[in-house]
Design an enzyme around this catalytic site. Sequence first.
Site, PDB file in Angstrom:
ATOM      1  N   GLU A   1       0.840  -1.196   0.000  1.00  0.00           N
ATOM      2  CA  GLU A   1       0.000   0.000   0.000  1.00  0.00           C
ATOM      3  C   GLU A   1       0.878   1.250   0.000  1.00  0.00           C
ATOM      4  O   GLU A   1       1.700   1.445   0.893  1.00  0.00           O
ATOM      5  CB  GLU A   1      -0.920  -0.009   1.223  1.00  0.00           C
ATOM      6  CG  GLU A   1      -1.897  -1.174   1.224  1.00  0.00           C
ATOM      7  CD  GLU A   1      -2.530  -1.415   2.574  1.00  0.00           C
ATOM      8  OE1 GLU A   1      -2.435  -0.524   3.451  1.00  0.00           O
ATOM      9  OE2 GLU A   1      -3.121  -2.499   2.769  1.00  0.00           O
TER      10      GLU A   1
ATOM     11  N   GLU B   1      -4.350  -6.600   2.942  1.00  0.00           N
ATOM     12  CA  GLU B   1      -3.131  -7.292   3.357  1.00  0.00           C
ATOM     13  C   GLU B   1      -3.138  -8.754   2.916  1.00  0.00           C
ATOM     14  O   GLU B   1      -2.094  -9.318   2.571  1.00  0.00           O
ATOM     15  CB  GLU B   1      -2.960  -7.192   4.875  1.00  0.00           C
ATOM     16  CG  GLU B   1      -2.428  -5.855   5.352  1.00  0.00           C
ATOM     17  CD  GLU B   1      -3.447  -4.726   5.234  1.00  0.00           C
ATOM     18  OE1 GLU B   1      -3.028  -3.554   5.201  1.00  0.00           O
ATOM     19  OE2 GLU B   1      -4.652  -5.023   5.175  1.00  0.00           O
TER      20      GLU B   1
ATOM     21  N   PHE C   1       1.777  -1.407   8.707  1.00  0.00           N
ATOM     22  CA  PHE C   1       2.026  -1.494  10.145  1.00  0.00           C
ATOM     23  C   PHE C   1       1.847  -2.941  10.572  1.00  0.00           C
ATOM     24  O   PHE C   1       0.958  -3.634  10.087  1.00  0.00           O
ATOM     25  CB  PHE C   1       1.083  -0.584  10.938  1.00  0.00           C
ATOM     26  CG  PHE C   1       1.351   0.876  10.739  1.00  0.00           C
ATOM     27  CD1 PHE C   1       2.307   1.531  11.506  1.00  0.00           C
ATOM     28  CD2 PHE C   1       0.666   1.594   9.780  1.00  0.00           C
ATOM     29  CE1 PHE C   1       2.571   2.872  11.312  1.00  0.00           C
ATOM     30  CE2 PHE C   1       0.922   2.942   9.579  1.00  0.00           C
ATOM     31  CZ  PHE C   1       1.878   3.588  10.346  1.00  0.00           C
TER      32      PHE C   1
ATOM     33  N   ASP D   1       0.544  -4.233  13.010  1.00  0.00           N
ATOM     34  CA  ASP D   1      -0.789  -4.503  13.549  1.00  0.00           C
ATOM     35  C   ASP D   1      -1.730  -5.054  12.484  1.00  0.00           C
ATOM     36  O   ASP D   1      -2.669  -5.786  12.797  1.00  0.00           O
ATOM     37  CB  ASP D   1      -1.374  -3.211  14.122  1.00  0.00           C
ATOM     38  CG  ASP D   1      -0.372  -2.458  14.970  1.00  0.00           C
ATOM     39  OD1 ASP D   1      -0.539  -2.422  16.195  1.00  0.00           O
ATOM     40  OD2 ASP D   1       0.589  -1.901  14.401  1.00  0.00           O
ATOM     41  N   PHE D   2      -1.480  -4.696  11.215  1.00  0.00           N
ATOM     42  CA  PHE D   2      -2.353  -5.136  10.123  1.00  0.00           C
ATOM     43  C   PHE D   2      -2.006  -6.530   9.615  1.00  0.00           C
ATOM     44  O   PHE D   2      -2.697  -7.071   8.750  1.00  0.00           O
ATOM     45  CB  PHE D   2      -2.260  -4.163   8.937  1.00  0.00           C
ATOM     46  CG  PHE D   2      -2.481  -2.716   9.297  1.00  0.00           C
ATOM     47  CD1 PHE D   2      -3.138  -2.343  10.453  1.00  0.00           C
ATOM     48  CD2 PHE D   2      -2.008  -1.722   8.454  1.00  0.00           C
ATOM     49  CE1 PHE D   2      -3.324  -0.997  10.777  1.00  0.00           C
ATOM     50  CE2 PHE D   2      -2.196  -0.377   8.757  1.00  0.00           C
ATOM     51  CZ  PHE D   2      -2.848  -0.014   9.926  1.00  0.00           C
ATOM     52  N   ILE D   3      -0.942  -7.120  10.145  1.00  0.00           N
ATOM     53  CA  ILE D   3      -0.460  -8.387   9.602  1.00  0.00           C
ATOM     54  C   ILE D   3      -1.399  -9.550   9.910  1.00  0.00           C
ATOM     55  O   ILE D   3      -1.360 -10.581   9.249  1.00  0.00           O
ATOM     56  CB  ILE D   3       0.970  -8.671  10.105  1.00  0.00           C
ATOM     57  CG1 ILE D   3       1.741  -9.523   9.074  1.00  0.00           C
ATOM     58  CG2 ILE D   3       0.958  -9.323  11.484  1.00  0.00           C
ATOM     59  CD1 ILE D   3       3.242  -9.541   9.305  1.00  0.00           C
TER      60      ILE D   3
ATOM     61  N   HIS E   1      -1.443   0.687  15.911  1.00  0.00           N
ATOM     62  CA  HIS E   1      -0.306   1.055  15.068  1.00  0.00           C
ATOM     63  C   HIS E   1       1.022   0.955  15.811  1.00  0.00           C
ATOM     64  O   HIS E   1       1.995   1.584  15.411  1.00  0.00           O
ATOM     65  CB  HIS E   1      -0.464   2.500  14.556  1.00  0.00           C
ATOM     66  CG  HIS E   1      -1.619   2.707  13.637  1.00  0.00           C
ATOM     67  ND1 HIS E   1      -2.906   2.841  14.088  1.00  0.00           N
ATOM     68  CD2 HIS E   1      -1.677   2.788  12.288  1.00  0.00           C
ATOM     69  CE1 HIS E   1      -3.718   3.018  13.063  1.00  0.00           C
ATOM     70  NE2 HIS E   1      -2.996   2.972  11.959  1.00  0.00           N
TER      71      HIS E   1
END
Length: 325
Positions: free
Chosen positions: A29, A60, A83, A85-87, A129
């Site tokens: 992104e 993601e 980030f 956190d988005f994984i 984040h």
Amino acid sequence: MAQINYRWAITNALDEEMGRDEKVFVIGEDVAESGGSFGLTRGLLEKYGDRRVRDTPVSEEAIAGVGVGAAAAGLKPVIEIMFMDFIFLAMDQIVNHAAKMRYMYGGQVHVPLVVRTLAGGGFRTGMHHSQTLESMFGHVPGLKVVYPSNAYDVKGLLKSAIRDPDPVIFLEHKALMSLKSEVPDEDYVIPIGKGKVVKEGKDVTVVALGSMVHVAMNAAQALEEKGIDVEVIDPRTIMPLDSEMIIESVKKTSRIVVIHEAHAPFGFGSEIAALISEHALYYLDAPIKRVTSKFVPLPVGSGEDVILPTEEKLIDAVEDVLKGE
């Protein structure tokens, strides 16, 4: 050697590896037109074109899926999860496919995938984040996990990760982006799985991960004024882990404190404690101590200062183990 910051060391590593091998490409992104989070992919689109530097939809799972498929087909994708956190949205692709494919096909298929992601607190951006989730991936067979603490290491380790035939989770700490160190102009790599003794000492071993290496060094300097000689170890990678280096240090100092930004339960410090208990227990003169974030989500704003590990908390832990507590 030039003094460059952590941010530019990442960009330079990507640039050099893309120039060295046309199979390397970058997707994620805002990695193309905008130059990526913190400008980490700035200039790559202009140099290599939109076939090798490509923006993706905000998905993601799709980013990781493209990366796994391309890697299995013989390319060398570097995907960016903006980030860490988005994984979670990409866990199935990373954990159930990238990590297992080589094993599942008896070594006939490699997945040379690098998953770059921004981790850690320090920017007061709150619980969505700021997480450091390295232990989740260290638990998965088939994945390598890298967490550099300075510009020299981040460049050398990222180049190694891109050249590696297996999937690598590559954590880049947001709070380190402006930190400068000497970086050679010539090509170099740092082996994945090789830690570093940042400071030698004889009284207590401190194993520090990511940004906590700098907290540990500041604490070591303060403790030196009190006559306490701290050995600081930076593992640099948590999977594979340079276990022998840590064990040998503890055999020398007989005391150990582990500091990391993630929560304590089932974290990196727990693994180090188990390692020492199994291989160097009878060398210990004091219980193993962990200095970690408090077991709550990281709040937005200055509240994170109460939650994150600090130099003062580490100093207290070191003084406690020297008392045998």
